[in-house]
Enzyme design. Structure first.
Site, PDB file in Angstrom:
ATOM      1  N   GLU A  13     -18.782  27.393  76.700  1.00 36.97           N
ATOM      2  CA  GLU A  13     -18.002  26.490  75.876  1.00 36.97           C
ATOM      3  C   GLU A  13     -16.582  27.047  75.531  1.00 36.97           C
ATOM      4  O   GLU A  13     -16.130  27.226  74.317  1.00 36.97           O
ATOM      5  CB  GLU A  13     -18.609  26.271  74.380  1.00 36.97           C
ATOM      6  N   ARG A  26      -1.082  27.975  63.199  1.00 35.46           N
ATOM      7  CA  ARG A  26      -1.444  29.292  63.605  1.00 35.46           C
ATOM      8  C   ARG A  26      -0.655  30.388  63.098  1.00 35.46           C
ATOM      9  O   ARG A  26      -1.321  31.508  62.325  1.00 35.46           O
ATOM     10  CB  ARG A  26      -1.670  29.598  65.196  1.00 35.46           C
ATOM     11  N   TYR A  46      -3.179  31.950  60.213  1.00 35.55           N
ATOM     12  CA  TYR A  46      -3.587  33.325  60.767  1.00 35.55           C
ATOM     13  C   TYR A  46      -2.702  34.476  60.606  1.00 35.55           C
ATOM     14  O   TYR A  46      -2.988  35.659  61.407  1.00 35.55           O
ATOM     15  CB  TYR A  46      -4.599  33.159  61.953  1.00 35.55           C
ATOM     16  N   CYS A  99       8.458  22.704  52.516  1.00 34.86           N
ATOM     17  CA  CYS A  99       8.616  23.310  51.486  1.00 34.86           C
ATOM     18  C   CYS A  99       7.471  24.247  51.293  1.00 34.86           C
ATOM     19  O   CYS A  99       6.694  24.086  50.109  1.00 34.86           O
ATOM     20  CB  CYS A  99       8.636  22.452  50.457  1.00 34.86           C
ATOM     21  N   GLU A 100       7.170  25.485  51.814  1.00 34.52           N
ATOM     22  CA  GLU A 100       6.345  26.265  51.616  1.00 34.52           C
ATOM     23  C   GLU A 100       6.861  27.749  52.197  1.00 34.52           C
ATOM     24  O   GLU A 100       7.550  27.786  53.463  1.00 34.52           O
ATOM     25  CB  GLU A 100       5.169  26.334  52.640  1.00 34.52           C
ATOM     26  N   TYR A 134      -5.222  24.859  69.764  1.00 31.47           N
ATOM     27  CA  TYR A 134      -4.983  25.026  68.114  1.00 31.47           C
ATOM     28  C   TYR A 134      -3.623  24.824  67.831  1.00 31.47           C
ATOM     29  O   TYR A 134      -3.224  25.322  66.646  1.00 31.47           O
ATOM     30  CB  TYR A 134      -5.776  26.475  67.750  1.00 31.47           C
TER      31      TYR A 134
HETATM   32  C1  PLP Z   1     -14.625  26.425  68.606  1.00 28.36           C
HETATM   33  C2  PLP Z   1     -15.687  26.572  69.356  1.00 28.36           C
HETATM   34  C3  PLP Z   1     -15.738  26.957  70.672  1.00 28.36           C
HETATM   35  C4  PLP Z   1     -14.300  27.359  71.469  1.00 28.36           C
HETATM   36  O1  PLP Z   1     -13.850  28.701  71.136  1.00 28.36           O
HETATM   37  P1  PLP Z   1     -12.332  29.181  71.818  1.00 28.36           P
HETATM   38  O2  PLP Z   1     -12.345  30.479  71.103  1.00 28.36           O
HETATM   39  O3  PLP Z   1     -11.435  28.217  71.529  1.00 28.36           O
HETATM   40  O4  PLP Z   1     -12.918  29.504  73.266  1.00 28.36           O
HETATM   41  C5  PLP Z   1     -16.951  27.078  71.428  1.00 28.36           C
HETATM   42  N1  PLP Z   1     -17.800  26.593  70.797  1.00 28.36           N
HETATM   43  C6  PLP Z   1     -18.248  26.558  69.526  1.00 28.36           C
HETATM   44  C7  PLP Z   1     -19.368  25.994  68.876  1.00 28.36           C
HETATM   45  C8  PLP Z   1     -16.904  26.279  68.684  1.00 28.36           C
HETATM   46  O5  PLP Z   1     -16.784  26.169  67.363  1.00 28.36           O
END
Ligand code: PLP
Length: 422
Positions: free
Chosen positions: A281, A320, A324, A350-351, A378
Site C-alpha cells: 500500500e 506538512r 510535522y 494568520c498563524e 500529503y
Molecule cells: C497512509 C497509509 C498508507 C500509505 O502510507 P505512505 O507513507 O504514504 O506510503 C498505507 N496504508 C495505510 C493503511 C495507510 O493509512
C-alpha cells in the site's frame, strides 16, 4: 542533486524545469499557487515496485490519501495498480476514477456503518479491519447484504519504524490495528462470524520510513501469526505489508522500492511463504518526489532578527511544515545573481505556525516564483480552506504537455453552502 531528479532539473539558463517544462512558465499560464506533477515520475516510481514483484501474485494498492486527484488515480490504475482507501469519500473517488471493487482495499481505524455498507455494495476486495467492534458490525452488515465480507486484520506488530511520532503507526501505544498478542483471538472471533470470510493479514507501521529492518521485523511478526492461525485451521491467503516507504526531502537515503520488495520477498521465501499473494500500500513513495508547489513571492520583509519572505502559498496549501515541522527544499524557479540572505518563507495565513521553510538562503525579489520540492504527497490532499483561501490548481505533465487536472477553487464557492440567519 535535487530531490525529484531526474524529472526535476535546472537548465543551462538557470530555470527550474519538470520534465523539460520551465516551472515559472507554468505558473504564469495557470496562476499561483500551483501544484505541478510529473506523470512520468509517478510511473517510474510504481514501476520499481512492480519490477520487483514480477512472477508473484501481487497487487500494489496505491494509498490515495497521499494524493487523491482523479487523474493521479487514473494514472496508477492504468499502470495496473489497485487502491488503498480510508473513507467513504475515497471510495467515491475510486468509483469516479473507474477502479473496480476487486482492486480496492479498505483501511481505516474507524469505519462508519454507512461506509461499510457502501464498500459492501461496491464489492471491495478486502476490508482491513482494525477492531473487534468493526468485525461484529461488518459481519452484521454483510449478512444483511447477503454476501460475506472478505477481511484481513490489521495487526499492530509493535515495531518502531524510526520515524516522526505523528507518522509512526505500528507501536503498541498507537491507536491503529489490533495488538499482536490479541490477534489470534481476534481471528478466531472473525472466523466464527457468519458474515465474514478471512482472506488475509495486514499491517502498516508508519510513514517516511527510511530503513528496511522495521519492515522485516513487522513481516516476521505477521508470519508468526500466519503460522499460528493456519495451525488452527484459519487459512490466510494474502499478506499485505502496508506502505510507508520514505522519500528524499533533504539528505535522507531511503532504500529503493526494488530493494525493499526484494528483501521482503527473500524473507517470505526463507520462511516458506513464497507462494502467498503479496499486497502493498505505498502512498508517499509513488507521488512525493513527482510534484512541486509553485508560489509567488508577494513581498520581502527584512527585520532586526528575522527576514521574512512572504509568499502566496500557505499552511492551508501545504500543511506538512506546520503540522510535522517537516523540512522541504525551496528553490527559486529562476536563479538570479546577487546575495542570498537567510529568509523565513512564510504564507499570508494568520498563524505563526504558517511557514513553509525557515532560514533558507535565497536570492529573491518580490514577483519571483519559488518551488517547494517533494510536494506531491500529503500536499494538496491535506489542503484546507482556512482563512477562506481557495485551494490551488493542479497540473499534471503528461507526455511533455501540461494538463490542468484540477481548477483553482472559486472563493465564493467556499461559502455557497452556508445560510444567513434571515
Ligand atoms: C497512509 C497509509 C498508507 C500509505 O502510507 P505512505 O507513507 O504514504 O506510503 C498505507 N496504508 C495505510 C493503511 C495507510 O493509512
Amino acid at each position: 542533486m535535487l530531490p525529484g531528479a531526474p524529472h526535476l532539473a535546472r537548465d543551462s539558463a538557470g530555470r527550474l524545469t519538470l520534465d523539460g517544462l520551465a516551472l515559472a512558465d507554468l505558473a504564469r499560464e495557470f496562476g499561483s499557487p500551483l501544484y505541478v506533477y510529473s506523470q512520468a515520475a509517478m510511473l517510474q516510481a510504481v514501476a520499481a515496485y512492480q519490477r520487483a514483484l514480477v512472477g508473484r501474485q501481487h497487487l500494489v494498492c496505491y494509498a490515495m490519501k497521499a494524493n487523491s486527484n482523479l487523474a493521479v488515480l487514473q494514472t496508477f490504475a492504468r499502470a495496473g495498480c489497485g487502491l488503498d482507501i480510508v473513507s467513504g469519500g475515497e471510495l467515491l473517488r475510486a468509483q469516479a476514477a473507474g477502479v473496480p471493487g476487486d482492486r480496492v482495499v479498505f483501511s481505516g481505524v474507524g469505519k462508519s456503518r454507512r461506509e461499510l455498507q457502501a464498500a459492501l455494495a461496491y464489492g471491495v476486495r478486502c476490508f482491513n479491519v482494525e477492531s473487534l467492534p468493526e468485525l461484529d458490525l461488518l459481519s452484521a452488515e454483510a449478512q444483511r447484504f447477503g454476501r460475506p465480507a472478505p477481511i484481513s486484520l490489521r495487526v499492530n506488530p509493535d515495531v518502531d519504524a524510526g520515524t516522526h511520532p505523528y507518522i509512526s503507526t505500528g507501536l503498541r501505544d498507537n491507536k491503529f490495528g489490533i495488538a499482536h498478542d490479541q490477534a489470534v483471538a481476534a481471528y478466531r472471533h472473525a472466523a466464527s462470524l457468519p458474515g465474514l470470510r478471512v482472506v488475509g493479514i495486514d499491517c502498516h507501521i508508519g510513514s517516511q520510513i527510511t530503513q528496511i529492518e522495521p519492515y522485516l521485523d513487522a513481516l516476521d511478526r505477521l508470519l508468526d501469526l500466519v503460522e499460528a492461525l493456519e495451525r488452527e485451521g484459519i487459512a490466510i491467503h494474502h499478506i499485505d505489508v502496508g506502505g510507508g516507504l520514505g522519500i528524499q526531502y533533504s539528505d535522507e537515503a531511503p532504500p529503493t522500492a526494488d530493494e525493499l520488495v526484494g528483501r521482503l520477498l527473500q524473507r517470505l521465501d526463507a520462511r516458506g511463504h513464497g507462494h502467498r499473494e503479496v499486497l502493498m500500500e505505498p502512498g508517499r513513495s509513488l507521488v512525493g518526489n513527482a510534484g512541486v508547489l509553485l508560489t509567488e513571492v508577494l513581498a520581502l520583509k527584512p527585520g532586526p532578527t528575522k527576514n521574512f519572505c512572504i509568499v502566496d502559498a500557505a499552511m492551508n496549501d501545504l500543511m506538512r511544515p506546520a503540522m510535522y515541522e517537516a523540512w522541504m527544499a525551496i528553490e527559486p524557479c529562476q536563479q538570479r545573481p546577487g546575495p542570498a540572505p537567510a529568509w523565513d518563507v512564510v504564507g499570508p495565513v494568520c498563524e505563526s505556525g504558517d511557514w513553509l521553510g525557515r532560514d533558507r538562503c535565497l536570492a529573491v525579489e518580490a514577483g519571483d516564483m519559488l518551488a517547494v520540492l517533494s510536494a506531491g504527497a500529503y500536499g494538496m490532499s491535506m489542503a484546507s480552506n482556512y482563512n477562506t483561501r481557495p485551494r490551488a490548481a493542479e497540473v499534471m505533465i503528461v507526455d511533455g504537455q501540461p494538463m490542468l487536472i484540477r481548477e483553482r477553487e472559486d472563493a465564493a464557492a467556499l461559502f455557497a453552502g452556508e445560510r444567513l440567519l434571515g
